[in-house]
Design an enzyme around this catalytic site. Sequence first.
Site, PDB file in Angstrom:
ATOM      1  N   HIS A   1       6.158  12.589 -12.605  1.00  0.00           N
ATOM      2  CA  HIS A   1       6.012  12.314 -11.962  1.00  0.00           C
ATOM      3  C   HIS A   1       4.418  11.158 -11.647  1.00  0.00           C
ATOM      4  O   HIS A   1       4.889  10.291 -10.532  1.00  0.00           O
ATOM      5  CB  HIS A   1       6.226  13.221 -11.007  1.00  0.00           C
ATOM      6  CG  HIS A   1       5.184  13.149  -9.509  1.00  0.00           C
ATOM      7  ND1 HIS A   1       5.818  13.154  -7.865  1.00  0.00           N
ATOM      8  CD2 HIS A   1       4.006  13.151  -9.024  1.00  0.00           C
ATOM      9  CE1 HIS A   1       4.943  12.653  -7.455  1.00  0.00           C
ATOM     10  NE2 HIS A   1       4.080  13.330  -7.895  1.00  0.00           N
TER      11      HIS A   1
ATOM     12  N   ARG B   1      -4.886  22.963 -11.538  1.00  0.00           N
ATOM     13  CA  ARG B   1      -4.025  21.833 -12.155  1.00  0.00           C
ATOM     14  C   ARG B   1      -2.775  21.669 -13.067  1.00  0.00           C
ATOM     15  O   ARG B   1      -3.170  22.083 -13.554  1.00  0.00           O
ATOM     16  CB  ARG B   1      -4.293  20.280 -11.399  1.00  0.00           C
ATOM     17  CG  ARG B   1      -5.420  19.015 -12.470  1.00  0.00           C
ATOM     18  CD  ARG B   1      -5.579  18.285 -11.545  1.00  0.00           C
ATOM     19  NE  ARG B   1      -4.742  16.643 -11.912  1.00  0.00           N
ATOM     20  CZ  ARG B   1      -5.019  15.713 -12.598  1.00  0.00           C
ATOM     21  NH1 ARG B   1      -6.050  15.656 -12.241  1.00  0.00           N
ATOM     22  NH2 ARG B   1      -3.555  14.568 -12.620  1.00  0.00           N
TER      23      ARG B   1
ATOM     24  N   HIS C   1     -16.569   9.296 -14.041  1.00  0.00           N
ATOM     25  CA  HIS C   1     -16.574   9.903 -13.641  1.00  0.00           C
ATOM     26  C   HIS C   1     -15.192  10.639 -13.616  1.00  0.00           C
ATOM     27  O   HIS C   1     -15.170  11.947 -12.791  1.00  0.00           O
ATOM     28  CB  HIS C   1     -17.187   9.229 -11.914  1.00  0.00           C
ATOM     29  CG  HIS C   1     -15.845   8.795 -11.279  1.00  0.00           C
ATOM     30  ND1 HIS C   1     -15.536   7.550 -10.878  1.00  0.00           N
ATOM     31  CD2 HIS C   1     -14.617   8.555 -11.242  1.00  0.00           C
ATOM     32  CE1 HIS C   1     -14.789   7.318 -10.372  1.00  0.00           C
ATOM     33  NE2 HIS C   1     -14.056   7.374 -10.664  1.00  0.00           N
ATOM     34  N   HIS C   2     -14.071  10.265 -14.532  1.00  0.00           N
ATOM     35  CA  HIS C   2     -13.119  11.080 -14.407  1.00  0.00           C
ATOM     36  C   HIS C   2     -13.660  12.405 -15.516  1.00  0.00           C
ATOM     37  O   HIS C   2     -12.263  13.149 -15.847  1.00  0.00           O
ATOM     38  CB  HIS C   2     -12.023  10.346 -15.104  1.00  0.00           C
ATOM     39  CG  HIS C   2     -11.644   9.105 -13.643  1.00  0.00           C
ATOM     40  ND1 HIS C   2     -10.724   9.826 -12.760  1.00  0.00           N
ATOM     41  CD2 HIS C   2     -12.167   7.888 -13.940  1.00  0.00           C
ATOM     42  CE1 HIS C   2     -10.699   8.412 -12.008  1.00  0.00           C
ATOM     43  NE2 HIS C   2     -10.833   7.700 -12.202  1.00  0.00           N
TER      44      HIS C   2
ATOM     45  N   SER D   1       5.416  -6.995 -17.467  1.00  0.00           N
ATOM     46  CA  SER D   1       5.987  -6.947 -15.996  1.00  0.00           C
ATOM     47  C   SER D   1       4.655  -7.204 -15.169  1.00  0.00           C
ATOM     48  O   SER D   1       4.672  -8.320 -13.690  1.00  0.00           O
ATOM     49  CB  SER D   1       6.605  -5.821 -15.402  1.00  0.00           C
ATOM     50  OG  SER D   1       6.420  -5.990 -13.887  1.00  0.00           O
ATOM     51  N   SER D   2       3.471  -6.060 -14.862  1.00  0.00           N
ATOM     52  CA  SER D   2       2.227  -6.469 -13.896  1.00  0.00           C
ATOM     53  C   SER D   2       1.578  -7.384 -14.303  1.00  0.00           C
ATOM     54  O   SER D   2       1.535  -7.974 -13.761  1.00  0.00           O
ATOM     55  CB  SER D   2       1.775  -4.934 -14.163  1.00  0.00           C
ATOM     56  OG  SER D   2       1.646  -4.381 -13.787  1.00  0.00           O
TER      57      SER D   2
ATOM     58  N   TYR E   1      -8.085   0.682  -7.187  1.00  0.00           N
ATOM     59  CA  TYR E   1      -8.437   0.365  -6.525  1.00  0.00           C
ATOM     60  C   TYR E   1      -7.915  -1.146  -6.498  1.00  0.00           C
ATOM     61  O   TYR E   1      -6.783  -1.506  -5.636  1.00  0.00           O
ATOM     62  CB  TYR E   1      -9.946  -0.678  -7.149  1.00  0.00           C
ATOM     63  CG  TYR E   1     -10.780   0.618  -6.764  1.00  0.00           C
ATOM     64  CD1 TYR E   1     -10.763   1.041  -5.351  1.00  0.00           C
ATOM     65  CD2 TYR E   1     -11.276   1.103  -7.565  1.00  0.00           C
ATOM     66  CE1 TYR E   1     -11.657   2.365  -5.241  1.00  0.00           C
ATOM     67  CE2 TYR E   1     -12.283   2.163  -7.845  1.00  0.00           C
ATOM     68  CZ  TYR E   1     -12.839   2.858  -6.474  1.00  0.00           C
ATOM     69  OH  TYR E   1     -13.675   3.745  -6.390  1.00  0.00           O
TER      70      TYR E   1
ATOM     71  N   SER F   1      -6.010  -4.523   7.137  1.00  0.00           N
ATOM     72  CA  SER F   1      -6.967  -5.621   7.813  1.00  0.00           C
ATOM     73  C   SER F   1      -5.864  -6.732   8.688  1.00  0.00           C
ATOM     74  O   SER F   1      -6.780  -7.471   9.788  1.00  0.00           O
ATOM     75  CB  SER F   1      -7.524  -6.149   6.823  1.00  0.00           C
ATOM     76  OG  SER F   1      -8.234  -5.301   6.115  1.00  0.00           O
TER      77      SER F   1
ATOM     78  N   LYS G   1     -15.774  -1.144   5.637  1.00  0.00           N
ATOM     79  CA  LYS G   1     -14.331  -1.320   5.483  1.00  0.00           C
ATOM     80  C   LYS G   1     -13.995  -1.025   7.250  1.00  0.00           C
ATOM     81  O   LYS G   1     -13.545  -0.627   7.582  1.00  0.00           O
ATOM     82  CB  LYS G   1     -13.601  -1.410   4.630  1.00  0.00           C
ATOM     83  CG  LYS G   1     -14.065  -2.243   3.350  1.00  0.00           C
ATOM     84  CD  LYS G   1     -12.956  -2.023   2.624  1.00  0.00           C
ATOM     85  CE  LYS G   1     -12.459  -2.821   1.762  1.00  0.00           C
ATOM     86  NZ  LYS G   1     -11.075  -4.732   2.727  1.00  0.00           N
TER      87      LYS G   1
ATOM     88  N   THR H   1     -16.998   0.967   1.112  1.00  0.00           N
ATOM     89  CA  THR H   1     -15.624   1.541   1.543  1.00  0.00           C
ATOM     90  C   THR H   1     -15.810   1.947   2.934  1.00  0.00           C
ATOM     91  O   THR H   1     -15.576   1.968   4.082  1.00  0.00           O
ATOM     92  CB  THR H   1     -15.434   3.191   0.942  1.00  0.00           C
ATOM     93  OG1 THR H   1     -15.113   1.965  -0.666  1.00  0.00           O
ATOM     94  CG2 THR H   1     -13.975   3.448   1.138  1.00  0.00           C
TER      95      THR H   1
ATOM     96  N   GLU I   1      -7.830   0.288 -11.877  1.00  0.00           N
ATOM     97  CA  GLU I   1      -6.603   0.451 -11.666  1.00  0.00           C
ATOM     98  C   GLU I   1      -5.811   1.701  -9.870  1.00  0.00           C
ATOM     99  O   GLU I   1      -5.474   1.050  -9.031  1.00  0.00           O
ATOM    100  CB  GLU I   1      -5.046   1.274 -12.939  1.00  0.00           C
ATOM    101  CG  GLU I   1      -4.299   2.387 -12.029  1.00  0.00           C
ATOM    102  CD  GLU I   1      -2.955   1.036 -12.201  1.00  0.00           C
ATOM    103  OE1 GLU I   1      -3.472   0.278 -12.528  1.00  0.00           O
ATOM    104  OE2 GLU I   1      -1.742   1.316 -11.599  1.00  0.00           O
TER     105      GLU I   1
ATOM    106  N   TRP J   1      -0.096  11.931 -17.526  1.00  0.00           N
ATOM    107  CA  TRP J   1      -0.174  11.082 -16.745  1.00  0.00           C
ATOM    108  C   TRP J   1      -0.770  10.353 -17.688  1.00  0.00           C
ATOM    109  O   TRP J   1      -1.056   9.297 -18.101  1.00  0.00           O
ATOM    110  CB  TRP J   1       0.727  10.406 -15.366  1.00  0.00           C
ATOM    111  CG  TRP J   1      -0.827  10.257 -14.788  1.00  0.00           C
ATOM    112  CD1 TRP J   1      -1.923  10.954 -13.972  1.00  0.00           C
ATOM    113  CD2 TRP J   1      -1.350   8.397 -14.955  1.00  0.00           C
ATOM    114  NE1 TRP J   1      -2.721  10.401 -13.716  1.00  0.00           N
ATOM    115  CE2 TRP J   1      -2.796   9.094 -13.810  1.00  0.00           C
ATOM    116  CE3 TRP J   1      -2.013   7.487 -14.908  1.00  0.00           C
ATOM    117  CZ2 TRP J   1      -4.101   7.799 -13.735  1.00  0.00           C
ATOM    118  CZ3 TRP J   1      -2.789   6.693 -14.573  1.00  0.00           C
ATOM    119  CH2 TRP J   1      -3.624   6.834 -14.261  1.00  0.00           C
TER     120      TRP J   1
ATOM    121  N   ASP K   1       7.185 -21.154  -2.973  1.00  0.00           N
ATOM    122  CA  ASP K   1       7.324 -20.411  -3.450  1.00  0.00           C
ATOM    123  C   ASP K   1       6.072 -19.881  -4.100  1.00  0.00           C
ATOM    124  O   ASP K   1       4.734 -20.679  -4.085  1.00  0.00           O
ATOM    125  CB  ASP K   1       8.403 -21.249  -4.058  1.00  0.00           C
ATOM    126  CG  ASP K   1       9.286 -19.595  -4.794  1.00  0.00           C
ATOM    127  OD1 ASP K   1       8.538 -18.627  -4.724  1.00  0.00           O
ATOM    128  OD2 ASP K   1      10.340 -19.819  -4.181  1.00  0.00           O
TER     129      ASP K   1
ATOM    130  N   HIS L   1      -9.768   3.278 -13.632  1.00  0.00           N
ATOM    131  CA  HIS L   1     -10.775   3.554 -12.269  1.00  0.00           C
ATOM    132  C   HIS L   1      -9.594   1.854 -11.540  1.00  0.00           C
ATOM    133  O   HIS L   1      -9.443   2.272 -10.429  1.00  0.00           O
ATOM    134  CB  HIS L   1     -11.914   3.703 -12.469  1.00  0.00           C
ATOM    135  CG  HIS L   1     -12.116   3.666 -11.480  1.00  0.00           C
ATOM    136  ND1 HIS L   1     -12.364   5.161 -10.482  1.00  0.00           N
ATOM    137  CD2 HIS L   1     -13.028   3.612  -9.906  1.00  0.00           C
ATOM    138  CE1 HIS L   1     -12.613   5.234  -9.402  1.00  0.00           C
ATOM    139  NE2 HIS L   1     -12.935   4.356  -9.144  1.00  0.00           N
TER     140      HIS L   1
END
Lengths: 603, 160, 392
Positions: free
Chosen positions: A83, A456, A308-309, A175-176, A263, A274, A337, A334, A261, A148, A112, A259
């Site tokens: 998931h 979790r 921080h993870h 791909s990315s 963002y 925006s 924003k 943040t 990722e 994951w 293009d 991390h």
Amino acid sequence: MSSIPHDHAAGHGVDHEHAHHPGGIMRWITTTNHKDIGTLYLWFSFIMFLVGGVMALAIRAELFQPGLQLVEPEFFNQLNTVHGLVMIFGAIMPAAVGFANWQVPLMIGAPDMAFARMNNWSFWLLPFAAVLLLSSFIVPGGAASAGWTLYPPLSVQTGMGMDLTIFAVHIMGASSIMGSINIITTILNMRAPGMTMMKMPLFVWTWLITAYLLIAVMPVLAGAVTMLLTDRHFGTSFFNAAGGGDPVLFQHIFWFFGHPEVYIMILPSFGIVSTIIPAFARKPLFGYASMVYATGSIAILSFLVWAHHMFTVGMPAAGQVFFMYVTMLIAVPTAVKVFNWVATMWKGSMTFETPMLFAIGFIFMFTVGGFTGLVLSLVPVDIVLHDTYYVVAHFHYVLVAGSLFAFFGGIYYWLPKWSGRMYDETLGKWHFWTSFVFFNITFFPMHFLGLAGMPRRVPDYATQFTDWNEVASIGAFGFGLSQLIFLYAVLKAIRSGPPAPARPWEGSDTLDIRDPAAGELKRIYLKRNERLMMEHATRRERPVPAQRGANMRTALILLSIAVVLFGGVIAAGYSGGSTAGIGVLGFAIIGFLLVAILRNVRR
Amino acid sequence: MPGAGIPLLSAEPEFCVVSRRNDSLGSRWRWRVYASLCILSLGLALGFAALGAWMVLPYSALEMAVLYLAFRWIERHAADWERISVCGDRVIVERERAGTRTRREFNRYWTRVEVEEDAFNHSSRLKLWFAGQGVSFGDELPAGKRAIVARDLRRLLAAR
Amino acid sequence: MKRRGAMARGAMKSAHPLPKKMAGTAALVVALVPALAQAAKEYNLQAPVTPIATQIFDLHVYIMWICVVIFVGVFSVMFYSIFAHRKSKGHQAAQFHENTLVEVVWTVIPFLILVFMAVPATRTILAMKDTAVPDLTVKITGSQWKWSYDYLDHGFGYYSNLKTPVAQIEEGEPKGEHYLLEVDEPMVVPAGKKIRLLITSSDVIHAWFLPAAGVQQDAIPGFVRDDWMKFDKTGTFRGQCAKICGKEHGYMPIVVEVKSADDYAKWLAEHKKAALAAADDPNKTWDVKELIARGEKVYAANCASCHQPTGKGVAGAFPALDGSKVVTGPKDDQIKTVLNGVVRNGQPTAMVAWKSTLSDIDIAAVVTYTRNSWSNHTGEVIQPAEVKADRS
């Protein structure tokens, strides 16, 4: 992939036309048109969103009651893992690339993407990756089940489903990378005359920064999963303590990718919001420049907060304090924003069509997610909330109510331009309100579960958690069903929606919305473009003023500071070892090089 | 510099359109961006290698190689241009791609202008046909502009 | 606003309010809505039982209030704007944008607020890290899927297994009061003493998580991390493994019984005696009944999660023992399999080596049990001495 016929029937509302093209599938496979590829990305991601959603519903169904009713714990872990991977790499990221494909060339006045054929490849890698990832369910031992995040040693223990997952991650990563190289070269090199960096729509800015982040961190992910693979099969011991490795090193590497990722998944959404807010407030964005700088600062900070993870791995107090401070700092850009969006709405002349509703929903709930993020950034509080449902609630608030809601808003906003047809406003509103209500029913109670100490990734739980789990499960099914309204609304619009006016939203003011493809030729930027491009060659070219640059320089300076800081942190985290010395030396050299280059830039 | 390197026409044309990429970044900044990405990506990879996780390095190097190829392609094609001009009874299509110049001349009265619309693919191509030979023009122009060029050209060629 | 209500209720339960004013507000709310006081437990962190947990609890309440205030402030502005500045009311759009002063102010203010959050948080971090001068050291080892506690100062240790019967988990039997949070042997510690925890793992990463004590520490194979706790009061506190560690991740509870100094001393004496007794005479010859009875317990605690209580295993993942060739074949092969685990392609499999985890007697007992259970009727009895001989 089943996505092909689907794309077909629904992509453009031209299925009747398409009936005259018997070889039509080949055209989708070989297309190099950015709009087509954008459409493919978006349908692919929607299908993956449904696939991942079904897994989420299976998880919620099992968790409706304590005890094991539907799935075995092992299969539950597989569902959880896949998931996460499907939603991140299959749904959110491709959707963001889809938006970029559609909008970036239109917004900057490019014909293009820079590399149209590579664009095609980068999309068509994805279905293969998805098949690999999902087929892992049917191999012996089942799919990857380590979450994951794929932490070793657990991920070294599982069966060949893990190998398939690693390959799938490699392909998606490739791909990315191709996608982001394409996007970054397009944005930088192919802007129309007059479209300077500081005139680019914010969506383009956010994607420029996102692509930069992607290019920086995707090799890190690829390296991390390759090392897992060699640990599994080729006897290396990168992460195996018994062989002299360190399981925690994987976490450092993974989150160093992970991390930024996070963002990568949220920045394009900031760009979409925006775009939407000023259009429906009929008022220019309050602080364009500060939005750009805020986005840049978030990107730079994203390289400095990965640990921080990992507050519970047992790092030294100095490390915890450093990562806590830097993480808290992210709250500043943040907040800037959010204030900007609110200030844009202030004294506007607002209407509340579906895109605006999703944008407001985004601001509201993203802020909730931001606050819980702030709570989690505080090490002592994180210690009792880490790996609990509080974290699950937090990242679903930023990823579902954040990224996904912005994407929904973006689809409703641009669909009239993309398909030439208008969606049904009533259906759109139903979609928003059901999603909004059920989303909160699903995820708000998870804060309470986490506070009460429910971990979790468990298939079963103690009886005191029952009430909120029931509520969450009911909400999840409601949220899942609400997405069928979206599917219906989009299909209805592109099949039989009324023709959209050339300028569907009266407040919209970006280049794309006036794309000549839809018939309107009154363009702000393009006028200048036209003069330059179509002038008689016998006339002398007027020199183009050499400006641009100041912003790039600022970005580079900030970046160099980030890199040097990073070196310091690595050294601090591992102080005592000889590696620290090498790290410090390496970064000192890099820092020196950067400074040298920057001095050169100034001249 | 846009316009640099495009030769002057020998005569004042009745109609002339130049289609060219807009090199919005410029060579110098292009390689600076590349350098910054190299430093960031390889710097990270080296940092990880120092910690024992050297397998990030090959990926980083590979990626920077691909990025280099992409940037070099852009660089080589930054000065590309195409020009279509009508002088007297000649239609001249000239182009430069990656430093190579080609020039085709057609008879004005025998040249047909065609726009291949591909609604399915969201794309259109402007093509000139002369004696069974086709040559396309203006792939770098935005679709709307291509349509304008086609309209003007068609009008001009039909005028006599 | 949902969040606001939740926080108000959360604050009420705070036994150690950090900001005094807030406690006042909270008390007022409690007085107004007494019924909510009971429910409050569900909306906030577990009631803290150690000084660190208390600090964490107060910090969380404090931060939450700050967040609530900002949240209400920002969204009052937004919703007022949504209400007042709408086209349907004929509001004309102003065209202002960019105001440096405003932008600087709203960058600096969040920064200052963060400083007010960072200071108490840093103080707590430093307190949490202070593991010096413990009164007692317990080594906690996570393994798939149970915890073990070694009292290093007293030279004994034991495993702590999930006690909830399978019938409650899988067959819908009524769940007990402490469903999934009950163990056969809890960790026992004295109240009011500083207990240093040395946490490690023997296989994958686990996390020892006791919310009420404010402790969560990953258990990492090959590394020993330390942490500490000091309970204010006696009682039984429950938590569970927090880091995904395989299929039984949800079935790895942690129960800590905090006893008064006297009770703890009594428990310690008993346990030492039991530990001595458990170090059985290795040369004693055991009879079948003893071995099977002991083997059944060992099996239930260590083997049943994979091979299932029925011995049928899980098709495709864990082989059946019932009718297995290994179990009904030569006994030395089975003993060696249990001792050394199964290694395939140089990698350990889910069948780990038990030689360091189980004693000779336990292995003899469990092998005897499996060879004489279900449809297996070898009639063989394995003595601890045979296991010892196979160890080399």
